[in-house]
Design a protein around this motif. Structure first.
Motif, PDB file in Angstrom:
ATOM      1  N   SER A  99     -52.536 -49.939 100.518  1.00 14.35           N
ATOM      2  CA  SER A  99     -54.320 -49.886 100.863  1.00 14.35           C
ATOM      3  C   SER A  99     -54.141 -50.002 102.747  1.00 14.35           C
ATOM      4  O   SER A  99     -55.314 -49.854 103.062  1.00 14.35           O
ATOM      5  N   ASN A 130     -58.964 -52.745  93.407  1.00 16.05           N
ATOM      6  CA  ASN A 130     -60.302 -51.973  93.680  1.00 16.05           C
ATOM      7  C   ASN A 130     -60.694 -51.014  94.087  1.00 16.05           C
ATOM      8  O   ASN A 130     -61.206 -50.617  94.843  1.00 16.05           O
ATOM      9  N   THR A 131     -59.525 -49.591  93.836  1.00 14.25           N
ATOM     10  CA  THR A 131     -58.586 -48.590  94.730  1.00 14.25           C
ATOM     11  C   THR A 131     -60.045 -47.661  94.134  1.00 14.25           C
ATOM     12  O   THR A 131     -60.365 -47.697  92.244  1.00 14.25           O
ATOM     13  N   THR A 132     -61.237 -46.659  94.936  1.00 16.99           N
ATOM     14  CA  THR A 132     -61.710 -46.145  93.745  1.00 16.99           C
ATOM     15  C   THR A 132     -60.590 -44.888  93.192  1.00 16.99           C
ATOM     16  O   THR A 132     -59.959 -44.470  93.522  1.00 16.99           O
ATOM     17  N   PRO A 133     -61.263 -43.705  92.098  1.00 14.92           N
ATOM     18  CA  PRO A 133     -60.339 -42.558  92.202  1.00 14.92           C
ATOM     19  C   PRO A 133     -60.489 -41.728  93.299  1.00 14.92           C
ATOM     20  O   PRO A 133     -58.933 -41.100  93.789  1.00 14.92           O
ATOM     21  N   GLN A 134     -60.873 -41.856  94.520  1.00 12.90           N
ATOM     22  CA  GLN A 134     -60.596 -40.136  95.214  1.00 12.90           C
ATOM     23  C   GLN A 134     -59.455 -41.286  96.070  1.00 12.90           C
ATOM     24  O   GLN A 134     -58.734 -40.269  96.554  1.00 12.90           O
ATOM     25  N   MET A 135     -59.600 -42.147  96.443  1.00 12.43           N
ATOM     26  CA  MET A 135     -58.841 -43.415  96.928  1.00 12.43           C
ATOM     27  C   MET A 135     -57.339 -42.884  96.508  1.00 12.43           C
ATOM     28  O   MET A 135     -56.529 -42.825  97.727  1.00 12.43           O
ATOM     29  N   TRP A 170     -62.134 -54.699  86.931  1.00  7.30           N
ATOM     30  CA  TRP A 170     -60.800 -54.331  88.522  1.00  7.30           C
ATOM     31  C   TRP A 170     -60.966 -54.009  86.624  1.00  7.30           C
ATOM     32  O   TRP A 170     -60.245 -52.772  86.077  1.00  7.30           O
ATOM     33  N   ARG A 172     -63.242 -52.236  84.843  1.00  8.50           N
ATOM     34  CA  ARG A 172     -64.183 -50.347  85.292  1.00  8.50           C
ATOM     35  C   ARG A 172     -62.902 -49.645  85.796  1.00  8.50           C
ATOM     36  O   ARG A 172     -63.702 -48.454  85.708  1.00  8.50           O
ATOM     37  N   ASN A 173     -62.469 -50.280  87.249  1.00  6.31           N
ATOM     38  CA  ASN A 173     -62.454 -49.212  88.563  1.00  6.31           C
ATOM     39  C   ASN A 173     -60.635 -49.010  87.096  1.00  6.31           C
ATOM     40  O   ASN A 173     -60.679 -47.865  87.999  1.00  6.31           O
ATOM     41  N   ARG A 176     -61.384 -46.277  85.301  1.00  5.86           N
ATOM     42  CA  ARG A 176     -61.795 -45.200  86.518  1.00  5.86           C
ATOM     43  C   ARG A 176     -60.487 -44.364  87.014  1.00  5.86           C
ATOM     44  O   ARG A 176     -60.634 -42.590  86.954  1.00  5.86           O
ATOM     45  N   MET A 177     -60.301 -45.297  86.689  1.00  5.87           N
ATOM     46  CA  MET A 177     -58.991 -44.414  87.696  1.00  5.87           C
ATOM     47  C   MET A 177     -57.925 -43.421  86.620  1.00  5.87           C
ATOM     48  O   MET A 177     -57.425 -42.485  86.584  1.00  5.87           O
TER      49      MET A 177
END
Ligand code: FNR
Length: 376
Positions: A99, A130-135, A170, A172-173, A176-177
């Motif tokens: 992070s 909480n991280t997006t796939p892009q991050m 969490w 859902r996040n 996605r990852m």
């Protein structure tokens, strides 16, 4: 509170916890896992293989240095030492939560050192849920990582003064990852455990690797409480499922869903490693204990300690007649005390573990003829 100060606090308090463990001869639920000794079961050292398959890769030993740190100059130095130890011993290694890097690229080097010092090793990036796939992809890219860990740490956040108060996104996040990342995604706790129910939920979210990281070692409820001004939140000090309890709870559901279990949390010695493998983990991770050796005695001492562990794990496998890591899952194991009670309450029969090698004389006796008359 800055990321750097928090990361330095965690290292300092985790080392203090390890010292306390030594002073108090810390016991944990791994002590309630005993192997049935079979005096003629031993095999030969040269036939024992320590390799294990994780996420499509073969690790030379079923051990890894689990997620800890990065994000400040002090923790960058810790990562350098850990990376050198991983390189010299062949262990996989995970970064601490990235992070800090995702918020501030100037701390990149404190994480990238894991790859610089260990160019050919198995390196795992670590992010929060909480991280997006892009991050997450950026974190993987920085380390040239072979896998991504996503930590779920609701207990820690709850005690942390500046922690999150909403965990509802969490699942859902994580889904996605798991869908977007090209490397295997490992979901891990940080020392409070993952239940069978959560393993099933993670499988539905597309996750195939779970590190249960149970209670018994580094305790972030206590660490975060010590960081509070009045240290007034110790309610959760005993919260969580132990690592052996998680493995026993989740073993069957993990097999059914094709989920690979990894074990960490409270691993104190090579016997705990072999216990974790016998309860179905494919590899075992260590954080606090290795950190305290590195910081107290230096990197050469850590390398020597890990080499000794690898030798001892092999010796224990010889004694148990296990030629491979997966053979350990067929050894006879006694689950005792509170662990046995937890098993029963969760619907797992400890007796199934005690005779699972199938060599107990009662199991080998010829079955009684059910219909003797008809055969005559
Ligand atoms: C951790 N741990 C951790 N886990 C994670 O997923 N992301 C992180 O950033 C951190 N940070 C961290 C810092 C320090 C100093 C320690 C000691 C640990 C948790 C770690 O990966 C592991 O799940 C627990 O520490 C339990 O294992 P041990 O320490 O009992 O072997």
């Amino acid at each position: 509170m800055s990321y750097a100060t928090r990361k330095d606090d965690h290292v300092r308090l985790a080392i203090a916890q390890q010292r306390e463990f030594i002073d108090t001869r810390h016991s944990c639920q791994f002590d309630e896992v005993e192997f049935v000794h079979h005096a003629l079961r031993g095999t030969a050292e040269h036939v024992v293989s320590l390799t294990t398959d994780i996420g499509g890769a073969t690790w030379p030993v079923p051990l890894y240095i689990n997620a800890m740190t990065g994000g400040s100059s002090r923790t960058g130095e810790v990562n350098r030492g850990l990376a050198i130890a991983a390189r010299e011993t062949g262990l996989a290694i995970a970064s601490g939560s990235m992070s800090a890097y995702l918020a501030d690229r100037s701390v990149a080097e404190t994480y990238r050192v894991l790859r610089r010092e260990n160019p050919n090793g198995y390196v795992i990036a670590n992010v929060n849920a909480n991280t997006t796939p892009q991050m997450a992809a950026l974190a993987v890219e920085l380390l040239g990582a072979d896998a991504l860990q996503v930590h779920v740490n609701a207990v820690q956040e709850t005690v942390m003064p500046e922690g999150d108060r909403d965990f509802s996104a969490w699942p859902r996040n994580i889904a996605r990852m798991a869908e977007a990342l090209e490397v295997p995604v490992i979901v891990k706790e940080v020392g409070f455990g993952i239940s069978a129910d959560t393993v099933a939920q993670l499988a539905d979210l597309g996750v195939r690797h779970v590190d249960v990281s149970g209670v018994g070692g580094t305790n972030f409820a206590l660490i975060e409480n010590a960081r509070r001004q009045r240290a007034d939140f110790d309610l959760l000090a005993g919260w969580g499922l132990s690592t052996p309890a998680c493995l026993v709870d989740a073993h069957e559901v993990a097999e059914r869903h094709g989920v690979t279990l990894l074990a960490s949390g409270g691993v104190r010695n090579p016997l705990d490693v072999v216990r974790g493998l016998a309860l179905g983990a494919r590899a075992v991770g260590i954080s606090g204990y290795f950190l305290s050796i590195l910081e107290t005695d230096g990197v050469d001492a850590l390398i020597a300690e890990i080499d000794t562990w690898i030798t001892r794990i092999r010796q224990l496998m010889v004694l148990l007649g296990a030629e491979t890591v997966s053979d350990l899952a067929h050894t006879d194991v006694l689950l005792t005390g509170r662990l046995a009670e937890i098993c029963r309450l969760r619907g797992v029969d400890p007796a199934g573990y005690a005779r699972r090698s199938g060599t107990h004389p009662a199991a080998r006796r010829m079955p009684a003829d059910p219909c003797p008359e008809q055969h005559r």
